[in-house]
Design a protein around this motif. Structure first.
Motif, mmCIF file in Angstrom:
data_model
loop_
_atom_site.group_PDB
_atom_site.id
_atom_site.type_symbol
_atom_site.label_atom_id
_atom_site.label_comp_id
_atom_site.label_asym_id
_atom_site.label_seq_id
_atom_site.Cartn_x
_atom_site.Cartn_y
_atom_site.Cartn_z
ATOM 1 N N GLN A 285 -8.583 9.543 -2.856
ATOM 2 C CA GLN A 285 -8.206 9.248 -4.235
ATOM 3 C C GLN A 285 -6.725 8.941 -4.319
ATOM 4 N N GLY A 286 -6.351 8.196 -5.318
ATOM 5 C CA GLY A 286 -4.942 7.879 -5.496
ATOM 6 C C GLY A 286 -4.470 6.898 -4.451
ATOM 7 N N CYS A 287 -3.232 7.058 -4.000
ATOM 8 C CA CYS A 287 -2.690 6.166 -2.980
ATOM 9 C C CYS A 287 -3.478 6.349 -1.692
ATOM 10 N N LYS A 288 -3.925 5.246 -1.102
ATOM 11 C CA LYS A 288 -4.790 5.332 0.078
ATOM 12 C C LYS A 288 -4.058 5.875 1.309
ATOM 13 N N PHE A 289 -2.739 5.831 1.251
ATOM 14 C CA PHE A 289 -1.968 6.283 2.399
ATOM 15 C C PHE A 289 -1.549 7.750 2.252
ATOM 16 N N ALA A 290 -1.756 8.306 1.081
ATOM 17 C CA ALA A 290 -1.250 9.653 0.787
ATOM 18 C C ALA A 290 -1.590 10.715 1.839
ATOM 19 N N PRO A 291 -2.855 10.760 2.357
ATOM 20 C CA PRO A 291 -3.173 11.824 3.323
ATOM 21 C C PRO A 291 -2.379 11.743 4.625
ATOM 22 N N ARG A 292 -1.802 10.580 4.921
ATOM 23 C CA ARG A 292 -1.058 10.449 6.183
ATOM 24 C C ARG A 292 0.444 10.368 5.941
ATOM 25 N N CYS A 293 0.835 10.406 4.678
ATOM 26 C CA CYS A 293 2.223 10.111 4.324
ATOM 27 C C CYS A 293 3.101 11.357 4.426
ATOM 28 N N GLY A 294 4.288 11.198 4.969
ATOM 29 C CA GLY A 294 5.223 12.309 5.093
ATOM 30 C C GLY A 294 5.955 12.601 3.798
ATOM 31 N N LYS A 295 5.951 11.647 2.868
ATOM 32 C CA LYS A 295 6.705 11.830 1.631
ATOM 33 C C LYS A 295 5.771 11.969 0.437
ATOM 34 N N VAL A 296 4.593 12.517 0.684
ATOM 35 C CA VAL A 296 3.584 12.569 -0.356
ATOM 36 C C VAL A 296 4.003 13.508 -1.509
ATOM 37 N N MET A 297 3.713 13.062 -2.733
ATOM 38 C CA MET A 297 4.031 13.869 -3.908
ATOM 39 C C MET A 297 2.730 14.163 -4.651
ATOM 40 N N ASP A 298 2.831 14.966 -5.706
ATOM 41 C CA ASP A 298 1.636 15.325 -6.480
ATOM 42 C C ASP A 298 0.882 14.116 -6.991
ATOM 43 N N ILE A 299 1.641 13.210 -7.561
ATOM 44 C CA ILE A 299 1.023 12.080 -8.244
ATOM 45 C C ILE A 299 0.259 11.175 -7.264
ATOM 46 N N CYS A 300 0.725 11.149 -6.010
ATOM 47 C CA CYS A 300 0.147 10.238 -5.021
ATOM 48 C C CYS A 300 -1.347 10.461 -4.816
ATOM 49 N N THR A 301 -1.777 11.710 -4.893
ATOM 50 C CA THR A 301 -3.183 12.001 -4.621
ATOM 51 C C THR A 301 -4.040 11.828 -5.868
ATOM 52 N N LYS A 302 -3.377 11.529 -6.988
ATOM 53 C CA LYS A 302 -4.144 11.424 -8.231
ATOM 54 C C LYS A 302 -4.311 9.998 -8.686
ATOM 55 N N GLN A 303 -3.240 9.231 -8.607
ATOM 56 C CA GLN A 303 -3.293 7.886 -9.168
ATOM 57 C C GLN A 303 -2.736 6.872 -8.177
ATOM 58 N N ASP A 304 -3.393 5.734 -8.150
ATOM 59 C CA ASP A 304 -2.974 4.672 -7.238
ATOM 60 C C ASP A 304 -1.721 3.978 -7.796
ATOM 61 N N PRO A 305 -0.670 3.848 -6.986
ATOM 62 C CA PRO A 305 0.512 3.132 -7.481
ATOM 63 C C PRO A 305 0.239 1.631 -7.569
ATOM 64 N N GLU A 306 1.084 0.938 -8.342
ATOM 65 C CA GLU A 306 0.941 -0.516 -8.432
ATOM 66 C C GLU A 306 1.931 -1.205 -7.524
ATOM 67 N N LEU A 307 1.637 -2.465 -7.236
ATOM 68 C CA LEU A 307 2.565 -3.264 -6.446
ATOM 69 C C LEU A 307 3.696 -3.680 -7.379
ATOM 70 N N LYS A 308 4.900 -3.129 -7.168
ATOM 71 C CA LYS A 308 6.029 -3.376 -8.070
ATOM 72 C C LYS A 308 7.130 -4.129 -7.351
#
Lengths: 329, 320
Positions: A285-308
């Motif tokens: 759920q959320g950002c697809k990279f979150a489970p492997r990311c070293g800088k993961v935050m709360d929001i990352c596992t909840k909502q997918d970020p947009e391409l900005k």
């Protein structure tokens, strides 16, 4: 400003399977300008090949379907063209080179006939002209004894020669865009160097744009003007080649760059990205990279970020660079 | 001087080609043609080369999966080339192999626990301790105990390669022959496996023969590197020298052909002409002379010998 040739916007290509819908390509935006080489990088299963097959509309015999987005090429939306209209473009304005030169050539037809086919169809040459053109193309890609090779079969050629034939075939109708899907992955390094050199020269001489799909960051650094990094069906970062290699913003891009051993670089340990690429049936759920990311935050596992857009011509899909507090409940 | 762990002397492997119609004209594919090297205890020797250069055949002969046509392989001073199958089975505990394709090298009908246990059974490890050993091995390679009850298809490529490594480690070998262990893996997984191999080497004092086509990977993991071309070693030295002062024209071309992930780097590239000749019909003299930019007449006539140019730096080229 550079003139746009191909503009893929929010492309979504999904595959239906027994176990549900696989979102192989899920929101991909890529622009290729005239005369430019754009690299699309990512690991297996990230959707880079499906993106190219979508552009070529080669998904007809698969369970895959373009379900959203547009693929604009010279004012036409390729995603919504009929098969008949697409045939006028495929092989003519847009050509493709595949990874396996053996499996993408027809084993029972002579080399010449395979090149002539497209030439006679698109350039309306007669048999004799087409044959001459085929020989000319074989010479152009550096094949010795072109007059003889034209009457040989694919099995008589080595891997590097076959890939040259593929390039000759792709370039025969002078396409505006060449899509190269891992064109050198099956080749040895010294042969790879020859083929890359050939592609670079051809694109410079003829002004052909190239969309280069690869997993090899070395090839990207040598060939491309701009780089698109994909992960799990989405574009996660896009910038010019120097920015990607020197100032990557997305943690995945950074991790990918650090995990490649470089010649002459003396380090004891490579940095590596923990875990595995998620499988389509098991997307986090959320950002697809979150489970492997070293800088993961709360929001990352909840909502997918947009391409900005985070800088001029630099886009990134990561919560680190987006305003927080956009979390919708 | 300490006896090296492995000493290979003038190793040759000729595969007979199909005979002619009347059984005459026997010809051979010279897959490995007069290769000699040593592997010291605790080091990593890399063998690098393009397809068909004989690097995998060399590894397979060391494993005794193939019998050499000629030459000797000494393991801790003992000649293993003449040993019978039974004798080999007892000594094979000392050297194990990790294969390229983690999909093809694990039996799909066996559970991962059984796969790792098999070499323990073969080599007579006490039954009551086997299960414990399997779980320990899984942990060592970064998997978990519950993985033992799963089948290979449930694993990703990187995890499967970890299982392959655990199987190789099971019987406490001294030498591990790794044939392209990371080339089927994604970049981010590749670095995990390379790091694992390095850690294991330190922990269990392992010696590696690392066979690969990717120069950057070989350079990263090896202490010394041998470059092969058409069945022969053309250059062999420690990795720093190989990278800084390559001598053989083929090594130079190979190094310059590797794409480097740095867009600012502009290199003078040596582009080799033509394709790799077929090993069934190799060129006369120096096998590289057909593609070599420095080839002289001598090169097409005389086969160069692998000579020690500087201490520990072997080159086989008429230029030196």
């Amino acid at each position: 400003m550079a003139e746009k040739l191909l503009e893929i916007k929010n492309l979504q290509t999904h595959f239906k399977s027994d176990r549900g819908v696989v979102k192989a390509v899920d929101d991909v935006t890529i622009t290729v300008n005239k005369g430019e080489t754009v690299g699309v990088v990512g690991e297996s299963g990230c959707g880079k090949s499906v993106t190219s097959l979508s552009v070529m509309r080669l998904l007809k015999d698969t369970p895959g379907k373009i379900v959203g987005g547009t693929i604009e090429f010279e004012g036409k939306d390729l995603a919504h063209l009929s098969e008949k209209e697409m045939r006028l473009i495929r092989g003519n304005d847009i050509a493709m080179i595949f990874q396996e030169p053996m499996t993408s050539l027809n084993p029972v037809y002579k080399i010449g006939r395979q090149i002539e086919e497209a030439v006679m169809l698109h350039l309306k040459y007669d048999k004799k002209q087409a044959r001459e053109h085929a020989i000319k193309m074989l010479k152009l890609v550096g094949i010795p004894r072109a007059e003889e090779i034209v009457d040989e079969f694919p099995y008589q050629l080595s891997g590097g020669m076959r890939q040259r034939v593929m390039i000759a075939m792709a370039m025969a109708c002078n396409p505006k865009l060449l899509i190269a899907d891992e064109p050198t992955t099956a080749l040895d390094v010294t042969i790879q160097a020859q083929i890359l050199d050939l592609m670079r020269n051809l694109s410079k001489e003829r002004g052909t744009s190239i969309m280069m799909i690869t997993h090899d960051l070395g090839v990207v650094a040598e060939m491309c003007d701009r780089v698109v990094v994909m992960y799990a069906g989405k574009v996660v970062e896009e910038a010019d080649v120097f920015t990607i290699f020197e100032n990557p913003k997305h943690p995945y891009t950074e991790g990918l760059l650090n995990s490649v051993p470089k010649l002459g670089q003396k380090i004891k340990r490579l940095e590596s990205i923990p875990g595995n690429v998620p499988t389509p049936g098991n997307m986090p759920q959320g950002c697809k990279f979150a489970p492997r990311c070293g800088k993961v935050m709360d929001i990352c596992t909840k909502q997918d970020p947009e391409l900005k857009m985070i800088d001029k011509d630099h886009t990134c899909r990561c919560w680190l660079y987006q305003e927080s507090g956009v979390l919708e409940v | 001087m300490e006896t090296p762990l492995v000493e290979v002397k003038n190793l040759k492997k000729y595969f007979p080609k199909k005979k002619g119609l009347l059984g005459g004209n026997k010809s051979y594919v010279k897959a490995v043609d007069d290769v000699s090297f040593t592997i010291r205890k605790g080091e990593t020797l890399g063998l690098v080369g393009e397809s068909g250069c004989g690097k995998s055949t060399t590894g397979r002969m060391l494993m005794k999966l193939l019998d050499p046509t000629e030459g000797q392989i000494l393991f801790e001073g003992q000649d293993i080339t003449g040993l019978s199958d039974n004798q080999i089975r007892t000594i094979r505990k000392e050297f194990q192999m990790v294969f390229q394709d983690p999909y093809a090298s694990l039996n799909p009908r066996m559970k991962v626990g059984e796969i790792i246990e098999e070499p323990l059974i073969v080599h007579g490890y006490p039954k009551e301790k086997r299960q414990e050993r399997v779980l320990h091995l899984l942990e060592v390679v970064g998997l978990s105990a519950y993985h033992a009850d799963r089948y290979p298809h449930e694993f990703s490529g990187g995890q499967r390669q970890r299982v392959g490594i655990a199987r190789a480690l099971a019987v406490n070998p001294k030498l591990i022959i790794a044939d392209e262990p990371v080339s089927a893996l994604d970049v981010s997984i590749q670095s995990q496996i390379l790091n694992l191999l390095k850690d294991l080497q330190e922990e269990f004092e392992l010696t590696y023969l690392f066979i690969a086509h990717d120069l950057s990977v070989v350079e990263h993991i090896s202490d010394r590197v041998g470059v092969m071309y058409l069945g022969k070693i053309v250059e062999l030295t420690d990795k720093e020298t190989l990278y800084k002062e390559p001598l053989h024209p083929y090594t130079k071309a190979l190094l310059s052909a590797v794409p480097i992930p740095n867009p600012r780097l502009k290199r003078e590239r040596i582009l080799l002409k033509g394709d790799i000749p077929s090993p069934s019909n190799p060129p006369s003299g120096c096998t590289f002379h057909t593609r070599c930019p420095f080839a002289t007449e001598e090169c097409s006539k005389k086969v160069p010998k692998l000579k020690e140019i500087a201490k520990g730096h072997f080159v086989s080229c008429h230029l030196y």
